[in-house]
Design a protein around this motif. Structure first.
Motif, PDB file in Angstrom:
ATOM      1  N   VAL A 180      -9.048  67.523 134.755  1.00  0.00           N
ATOM      2  CA  VAL A 180      -9.181  68.691 135.634  1.00  0.00           C
ATOM      3  C   VAL A 180     -10.482  68.641 136.433  1.00  0.00           C
ATOM      4  N   ARG A 234      -9.734  66.670 139.362  1.00  0.00           N
ATOM      5  CA  ARG A 234      -8.867  67.411 140.268  1.00  0.00           C
ATOM      6  C   ARG A 234      -9.667  68.354 141.180  1.00  0.00           C
ATOM      7  N   ALA A 280     -10.793  74.556 137.485  1.00  0.00           N
ATOM      8  CA  ALA A 280     -10.470  73.492 136.530  1.00  0.00           C
ATOM      9  C   ALA A 280      -9.974  74.104 135.215  1.00  0.00           C
ATOM     10  N   GLN A 284      -2.529  69.941 143.549  1.00  0.00           N
ATOM     11  CA  GLN A 284      -1.884  70.581 142.411  1.00  0.00           C
ATOM     12  C   GLN A 284      -0.477  71.062 142.756  1.00  0.00           C
TER      13      GLN A 284
END
Lengths: 578, 560
Positions: A472, A475, A511, A545
């Motif tokens: 995460v 990401r 996250a 996402q």
């Protein structure tokens, strides 16, 4: 010294309220230990009376029998006296322990329940209260309840039992002395009430002024940076001193009257003791020839004298605990709203949570919402929209159009007036809370980081592995953040996330929201307080996402709305295409 | 802090100037204690003497009942009166001591570094400060007076016993006093530190709860099994358990003291038998009963002393933290010196200034060089989160740059004392802080000489009069709470009325609707004529800032 003032303001309504709060407080404690304490307190009073009766007996023996030191009756008496003293010590310790346990257990239970409610968004929307004030309720006010069970409850029993037992004994010894005690006791509440009436009106007048003056210090302390900027610090310092001075003067005016009511108690008990003593003295000298006086002997007289102060002692103890009692009642009134359970949010946690993954298809049908949990009129009426699985939908609209309310409804934090919200075809209120908590995620405008390590902030539940943490972080574009921190993922972020910018904090919060692989991510103004760089990074992360989960984003930002797959405008209670 | 210095602080420095009141309270507490003792003891003497005389038939022995009777009545009245006066005087003393403490504390906090003041707004620092003040409040009334009047009463009873019944009785009473002292010391040794560490742990738990409650929505999903909440609840329970154990320990020792007195009473009775028997004097017994009943009353005075001792640990902690404030004299040698002299508008110079943001973000300012000549009026435009407020703080020296330097009128910021900076530049913060008090108090904050007409004109021009606000309106949480837009305007008027030659306004129109913005803007044009102005906002305001706009973005300040 504020409690002394809190204790003396009451008018008719608030007195009724207080009585109700008092009954509520009593009702919270378990009945059995309460009964046990009551019995033991009564027993203690019996032993107290026995102790003094025996002491009088022994002194009488010494005065008239002139015993030798080895006199067996004397030694037996003194031995018994010591025995009673030891017994009472054990009893007192036991009572104390029981009432301490009663208080702790009751307050512990209340605190658990109230804290759970305070952590529940449904309740919080109803309470609409600042975090700081909630903390005060959950800690300070809870602690203020303790004396009610620990001190006030036993004191109340004692104030009934002990005078009653003493009265019976004194009547049997000399009914005239008994009569004297009997009549002084009811006079005390009478006179106190008369004085109390005066105080109540006085305090009501002054209450506001006193509260203002009392709050002055705190108010100015909080504004210190502004005062410094305005170069008003020195003047404010003088004003703080002045306010304290006025507070003292005003308070003393009230207290001068307020203390009179306890002085009445003091006066009657002292005068009763003095009168009893002189009556007994005269009786023993045979100066009084009526009633039981001629029959009075030294043993009975001494016993009455020893018991007289104990007759008033419980009342004095009760009066001394008046502030704690008032504080507990005030706290009870503040705590009670926190204990009302929210409907439907506390369903039992199922043993196994289903492991369905993947994006959720959201359907909203004919939804009507009021502005808040208590508001009557509808803010949104007959709303319909679909969010297909994996889509990123942005909803914009002017302030007050109901974006946050709609977000709350989809999250299950607000009951709709009518209509349905379906997740993958299943109605929201039929989905167990545990599943909802697993499958949904939320991110607001202000990220709230905990003063804990980066890892603990990403994963407060501690349910995911390090690899997931790194996933995460990648990401949201923070993969190099652990390297910039002294101890990597284990570095403490410090109070309110110090050292980290608002944008970084928001990305950590995103996250965190993504960590549990939610099926539906609900974002309420996620970029409103961010600089363009950080906004772009957040939007980029959301783009990556989307597909893995459905995204419902409420926003004001042009850039954010354009980044989404689709954008709708919420205006006047309905949705339109942009 | 050593115990001696602590006591010196509590007994000398803290009640400085109010020690008369404290001493008066002590005398009255003592009078109350002695009256309580005297009432029961004299009554005991009287009825014993009467009983003996009555039994003897009055011929052998006569009792003069009127003087003792009067004495008993006197004690009854003096106990009531001195108790009442004691409570008044002690409250008076505590209020006075606290008033002085508050002022000293305020002065001390005011001298903190500017950047640390934000911690006082709502955080744990503020809570701690208030709790500490509350704890000190208990020392004099809850601990000092009861302890000192109890032990004085022990000494006086021992002295009386020595005179009327001989040295043995006095010794027993003194030994009892020592026993009580030992039990107290034992309690302090066992539990003294635990109370303090518990208070510390509870304060930490408080902060933790604050954080959890603030993050409750995030935790719904990030912590579905509620581990953080459960952990906190268990911690709170264990704190309560520890507190219960401490209370239990105190209650036990309190009960032990009562037991000690009861056993002392038994012992003294035994001794009295011996002594009365030996003396074979009828007159000795009443005196013995006087001592015995005095002892019973003394035991009553001892109740609650040990639980009161628990406060000592907290008082220690509080005194430790607050002592520095009271030692500095409350006379305020404030940063006010530079008032009075007039200055011209300020010129700024930024030389290679860098202002970092976070750990990995692009800085707010990245090597910025800029001249802002005196008296010019500029808009600084930036999106939210761009760092406008930090830039404003930089310009008044409330924040230091991470690199480079900021010059004010050609001199480094550090050259200017805070008072000099704030006398030249008034800053409207992003938050609108409203003080509880009258609106006039708020508006006069930076300018005590401000006249009422000027206030009223400003209220009218900014549309606040329409909302029913006058200089006399009481504002604040307890009275009329101002809406966001109203508070913003009040804060703005207040800043403009500081009459500094230069102004920095951080989002002055925040929360205002279109119509209000126009009104306020017009008012600002007239009021700020001839003064330097830096206006930070989302957009440029050409009427207010004719020299142009600087855009804050990508780490730079660009002229556009």
């Amino acid at each position: 010294m504020t409690p002394s003032l809190a204790a003396i303001r009451h008018d008719k309504d608030s007195r009724r309220q207080r009585r109700e709060d008092g009954q509520w407080l009593d009702g919270q404690a378990a009945a059995r230990p309460r009964l046990g304490i009551a019995l033991l307190v009564g027993l203690d009073a019996v032993w107290l009376v026995s102790f003094f009766l025996l002491l009088a007996q022994i002194l009488d023996h010494i005065a008239f029998a002139r015993p030798e030191l080895e006199d067996s009756r004397l030694l037996l008496g003194l031995g018994l006296l010591s025995g009673i003293a030891l017994l009472r010590h054990a009893l007192r310790v036991h009572i104390e322990q029981m009432s301490l346990t009663l208080g702790s257990e009751t307050v512990d239970r209340l605190q658990r329940q109230a804290t759970r409610n305070a952590m529940d968004p449904v309740c919080r929307r109803r309470l609409e209260e600042s975090t700081a004030s909630l903390v005060n309720r959950l800690q300070g006010d809870m602690d203020a309840l303790l004396p009610w069970y620990r001190e006030y409850w036993p004191a109340r029993i004692q104030a009934v039992a002990q005078p009653l037992i003493i009265l019976v004994v004194v009547f049997s010894l000399d009914w005239l002395a008994g009569l004297l005690l009997l009549f002084t006791a009811p006079l005390i509440p009478l006179f106190s009430a008369l004085i109390g009436l005066g105080t109540a009106s006085l305090a009501e007048e002054r209450r506001q002024e006193l509260e203002r003056l009392g709050g002055h210090f705190l108010d100015r302390l909080r504004a210190l940076s502004t005062l410094r900027l305005m170069r008003a610090g020195a003047r404010a310092g003088m004003a703080v001193g002045q306010a304290a001075e006025n507070y003292r003067r005003r308070s003393m005016e009230v207290l001068r009257v307020a203390f009179l009511s306890s002085a009445v108690l003091e006066f009657f008990s002292a005068v009763a003791i003095a009168t009893v003593a002189i009556y007994i003295g005269l009786g023993l000298l045979d100066f009084i020839q009526f009633g039981p006086a001629p029959d009075l002997d030294f043993r009975a007289g001494l016993a009455i004298l020893l018991l007289a102060p104990e007759y008033f002692q419980p009342l004095r103890r009760l009066a001394a605990g008046y502030h704690e009692r008032a504080a507990a009642l005030t706290a009870a009134a503040r705590i009670r709203p926190l204990l009302q359970p929210s409907t439907g949010s506390h369903d039992a946690r199922p043993d196994s949570t289903p492991t369905i993954n993947g994006p959720i298809h959201l359907t909203v049908e004919q939804l009507s919402l009021s502005a808040g949990p208590d508001a009557e009129s509808a803010l949104i009426q007959g709303l319909d929209f679909q969010l297909p699985a994996g889509e990123w939908l942005a909803i914009t609209g002017p302030s007050g159009s109901g974006k946050s309310t709609l977000a709350a409804a989809v999250l299950g934090w607000q009951q709709p007036l009518s209509g349905r919200i379906l997740l993958d075809g299943q109605s929201l209120d039929e989905i167990p809370l545990a599943v909802r908590r697993q499958r949904l995620a939320w991110l607001g405008q202000q990220p709230h980081l905990l003063p804990a390590s980066l890892a603990a902030n990403l994963d407060p539940g501690g349910e995911h592995g390090v690899a997931e943490h790194w996933r995460v972080l990648h990401r949201v574009g923070l993969a190099d953040l652990p390297d910039l921190l002294p101890r990597g993922l284990q570095s403490k972020l410090g109070e309110r996330g110090a050292g980290i910018s608002g944008g970084e904090a928001q990305r950590i919060a995103l996250a965190r929201a993504l960590l549990g692989r939610p099926g539906l991510l609900i974002l309420d103004e996620p970029t409103a307080s961010l600089d363009p760089d950080n906004e772009a990074l957040i939007l980029q992360a959301l783009r990556e996402q989307a597909g893995d989960c459905s995204i419902l984003m409420f926003t004001h930002s042009r850039a954010a709305a354009e980044a989404a797959d689709r954008c709708l405008v919420l205006r006047d209670g309905s949705l339109r295409d942009d | 802090m050593t115990n001696r210095r602590l006591l010196k602080y509590l007994l000398r420095d803290l009640p400085k100037g109010q020690r008369r009141w404290l001493f008066g309270g002590l005398l009255l507490a003592l009078t109350t204690a002695l009256s309580t003792l005297g009432l029961v003891a004299a009554a005991g003497w009287l009825i014993t003497a009467c009983a003996l005389a009555g039994a003897a038939g009055g011929a052998v022995m006569t009792v003069e009942i009127f003087f003792p009777g009067a004495l008993i009545r006197f004690f009854a009245v003096s106990r009531t009166v001195s108790r009442y006066l004691e409570r008044l005087v002690v409250h008076e003393a505590v209020f006075r001591i606290l008033g002085r403490l508050r002022q000293a504390l305020f002065t001390q906090q005011m001298q903190r570094p500017f950047a640390s003041l934000s911690g006082l707004r709502d955080g744990p620092l503020l809570t701690r400060l208030m709790v500490d003040v509350e704890r000190l409040e208990h020392f004099h009334a809850g601990l000092l007076l009861p302890l000192s009047s109890f032990f004085t009463a022990v000494l006086l009873l021992a002295l009386t016993a020595w005179i009327v019944s001989g040295a043995t009785a006095a010794m027993v009473i003194l030994l009892l006093g020592v026993g009580v002292l030992l039990l107290m010391i034992a309690f302090m040794v066992q539990h003294g530190r635990r109370d303090a560490s518990l208070a510390l742990a509870q304060a930490r738990a408080n902060t933790r709860l604050h954080d959890l409650l603030a993050a409750h929505r995030e935790l719904q999903f990030a912590d579905p099994s509620e581990q953080n909440l459960e952990q906190w609840l268990d911690q709170a329970s264990s704190h309560r358990q520890e507190e219960k154990n401490l209370a239990d320990g105190a209650a036990r020792n309190d009960s032990r003291i009562q037991l000690l007195f009861s056993l002392g009473l038994v012992g003294l009775t035994l001794i009295s038998t011996h002594s009365a028997h030996v003396q074979q004097q009828a007159t000795a017994l009443p005196w013995w009963v006087l001592v015995l009943l005095g002892l019973v009353a003394l035991a009553g005075l001892a109740t609650g002393l040990v639980p009161a001792l628990r406060r000592w640990a907290m008082v220690r902690v509080a005194a430790h933290r607050l002592a520095p404030a009271t030692r500095t004299s409350p006379s305020i040698n404030s940063p006010m010196a530079a008032q009075g002299e007039r200055h011209g508008p300020v010129a700024w110079q930024l030389e290679g200034v860098t202002l970092a943001r976070g750990l990995s973000d692009r800085p707010v300012l990245d090597w910025v060089n800029l001249q802002l000549p005196a008296g010019e009026r500029w808009s600084i435009v930036g999106d939210s989160g761009a760092g406008k407020s930090r830039l404003a703080a930089l310009l008044v020296g409330a924040l230091s740059p991470d690199g480079g330097r900021v010059l004010m009128d050609g001199e480094a910021m550090s050259h200017w004392p805070e008072a000099a900076r704030f006398a030249r530049v008034a800053l409207l913060e992003q938050r609108s802080v409203i003080l509880a008090g009258s609106l006039a108090d708020n508006l006069r904050l930076g300018n005590p000489e401000l006249d009422r007409d000027r206030m009223i004109r400003a209220l009218q021009a900014t549309g606040l009069s329409e909302a029913g606000l006058t200089p006399e309106t009481r504002v604040g949480e307890m009275d009329r709470t101002l809406s966001g837009g109203e508070a913003r305007r009040v804060a703005l008027i207040r800043t403009v009325f500081c009459d500094t030659p230069t102004l920095i306004l951080d989002e002055p129109f925040r929360g205002l609707d279109r119509g209000s913005i126009d009104k306020v803007s017009d008012w600002l044009v007239t009021e700020t004529r001839g003064r330097g102005l830096i206006l930070l906002d989302h957009r440029h305001h050409p009427a207010l800032c004719p020299h142009g706009q600087l855009r804050l973005r990508n780490g730079g300040l660009e002229r556009t």
